[in-house]
Write an enzyme that holds these catalytic residues in place. Sequence first.
Site, PDB file in Angstrom:
ATOM      1  N   TYR A 174      11.728  -4.372  -7.192  1.00  0.00           N
ATOM      2  CA  TYR A 174      10.533  -4.188  -8.011  1.00  0.00           C
ATOM      3  C   TYR A 174       9.581  -3.083  -7.570  1.00  0.00           C
ATOM      4  O   TYR A 174       9.139  -2.278  -8.382  1.00  0.00           O
ATOM      5  CB  TYR A 174       9.772  -5.521  -8.084  1.00  0.00           C
ATOM      6  CG  TYR A 174       8.438  -5.420  -8.790  1.00  0.00           C
ATOM      7  CD1 TYR A 174       8.381  -5.155 -10.158  1.00  0.00           C
ATOM      8  CD2 TYR A 174       7.245  -5.569  -8.102  1.00  0.00           C
ATOM      9  CE1 TYR A 174       7.162  -5.043 -10.818  1.00  0.00           C
ATOM     10  CE2 TYR A 174       6.021  -5.451  -8.759  1.00  0.00           C
ATOM     11  CZ  TYR A 174       5.993  -5.201 -10.114  1.00  0.00           C
ATOM     12  OH  TYR A 174       4.798  -5.079 -10.755  1.00  0.00           O
ATOM     13  N   GLY A 187      -0.678   0.606  -4.962  1.00  0.00           N
ATOM     14  CA  GLY A 187      -2.001   0.051  -4.713  1.00  0.00           C
ATOM     15  C   GLY A 187      -3.038   0.709  -5.583  1.00  0.00           C
ATOM     16  O   GLY A 187      -3.059   1.942  -5.696  1.00  0.00           O
ATOM     17  N   CYS A 231       0.860  -1.184   0.000  1.00  0.00           N
ATOM     18  CA  CYS A 231       0.000   0.000   0.000  1.00  0.00           C
ATOM     19  C   CYS A 231       0.899   1.237   0.000  1.00  0.00           C
ATOM     20  O   CYS A 231       2.105   1.139   0.248  1.00  0.00           O
ATOM     21  CB  CYS A 231      -0.880   0.043   1.243  1.00  0.00           C
ATOM     22  SG  CYS A 231      -2.017  -1.361   1.346  1.00  0.00           S
ATOM     23  N   ASN A 269       0.524   0.455   5.930  1.00  0.00           N
ATOM     24  CA  ASN A 269       1.227  -0.274   4.867  1.00  0.00           C
ATOM     25  C   ASN A 269       1.940  -1.428   5.536  1.00  0.00           C
ATOM     26  O   ASN A 269       2.784  -1.209   6.409  1.00  0.00           O
ATOM     27  CB  ASN A 269       2.228   0.652   4.170  1.00  0.00           C
ATOM     28  CG  ASN A 269       3.042  -0.081   3.100  1.00  0.00           C
ATOM     29  OD1 ASN A 269       2.582  -1.082   2.545  1.00  0.00           O
ATOM     30  ND2 ASN A 269       4.221   0.420   2.819  1.00  0.00           N
ATOM     31  N   GLY A 270       1.608  -2.650   5.132  1.00  0.00           N
ATOM     32  CA  GLY A 270       2.236  -3.822   5.738  1.00  0.00           C
ATOM     33  C   GLY A 270       1.218  -4.918   5.929  1.00  0.00           C
ATOM     34  O   GLY A 270       0.117  -4.869   5.366  1.00  0.00           O
TER      35      GLY A 270
END
Length: 452
Positions: free
Chosen positions: A242, A28, A2, A102-103
């Site tokens: 990436y 996201g 995210c 985020n996670g």
Amino acid sequence: MCGIFAISDNKDSAQLTHLGLFSLQHRGQESAGIAVDNGGKLNAKVGMGLVSQVFSDATLAALPGNSAVGHVRYSTAGSSSIQNAQPLLCSHSHGQVAIAHNGNLTNALTLRAKLESMGAIFQASTDSEIILHLMAREKGPIEQAIIKSLPKLCGAYSFIFLAPGKLIGVRDPLGFRPLVLGRLGKSYILASETPAIECVGGTVEREIEPGEMVIISGGKIKSLHPFKDPGRTAVCIFERIYFARPDSIVGEKSIQACRYELGRCLAREMKGVKADMVVPVPDSGTHAAFGFAKESGIPLKMALMRNHYMGRSFINFTQSIRELTVRLKLAPIKDLVKGKSMVLVDDSLVRGTTSKKIVASLRQAGARHIHMAICSPAIISSCYYGIDTPTKEELIANRMTPEETRKYIGVDELHYLSTKNLLETSGGANGKVFCTACFTGKYPAKNPDMDK
Ligand code: SF4
């Protein structure tokens, strides 16, 4: 994965957060949302889809406020539904609070079952809601409730909390996911990646350290390190390979430069390789391919053309139509490819299905010899820390030997970057800096839900 963004003390907080989320859209695309603090009263707008689909001038104008937090979501825990869109806004014993995460928590199911048995009622299926329930049970100011609650969590988190008059950012002690701090005049900014700070005209100050918590209030910032130091970090190395934008700065180095170095390293591992050209799979393999070409002396050709305008419009189409979309997304340039040998550079091999289709289209265009060079080691284990990798059974390197993989993809030769060189090139040779669980199966944190 995210993206999160927040800004304090700015009358244009919603508009600036909107811009910040645009620059984090690669992290996201399922939902987007912004919550604002308007003189002590929090309001939020969330919706499914891209930032451009969720927000209009009118919806932003309806979000006046002096501080804001925003989120773009790619679901890893919980379904893709509006209930799980963030920021999650709730009212509890500490007043109103909005949270952006985020996670991925690896004891979310365990904690949720425990909380439900004590009477908690959950609105969403996302793991992020758990922290709100834990905080509601703690006394004292909100930052104390956060400090007492976070040690109960396992896994990966970078959180931003917005409460009346306060913005709080925190990164888990192992630092899996990024969080950076910036300034824009008197405003403070927190964001997943540095380009989000720069795109609103801000300057990057520094990374939030693993285990650090910052409290922004009344135009001032306070930094705390309230958690036990684990003596190592587990920064996700896949962010470098990436996920992160090429123009993101991590540890004073751009992601572009990291990928370029990985490409050079890959070429050194494949010393003596012969080919007419180096071809990147755009966009993910592009910077590594530049490095490979430089190191090997083989000319680089952009022989695959990427269509940037497809979006997610094919998601509901039939399988046979979807099969065609890889060709639409990445098309070979025939006169470059015909009769030629090539080193085809990509960042990673996950299921292998996309690579198989790319190789088939290159063959159809007349490619004579294809040596596939993967700029990461073979992925053998699923990620539990916020990246949506498939189950272990679906990972091609877990199902097949390298030789079987080579045949399945349809290439003449296949080479993966070694874990040792990945770590050395990335500055983590001592094994205490990065998480590499998807390549090694060695998970750096406890995973109670997965170990059941
Ligand atoms: Fe990153 Fe892989 Fe670790 Fe997940 S398992 S955090 S993708 S390095």
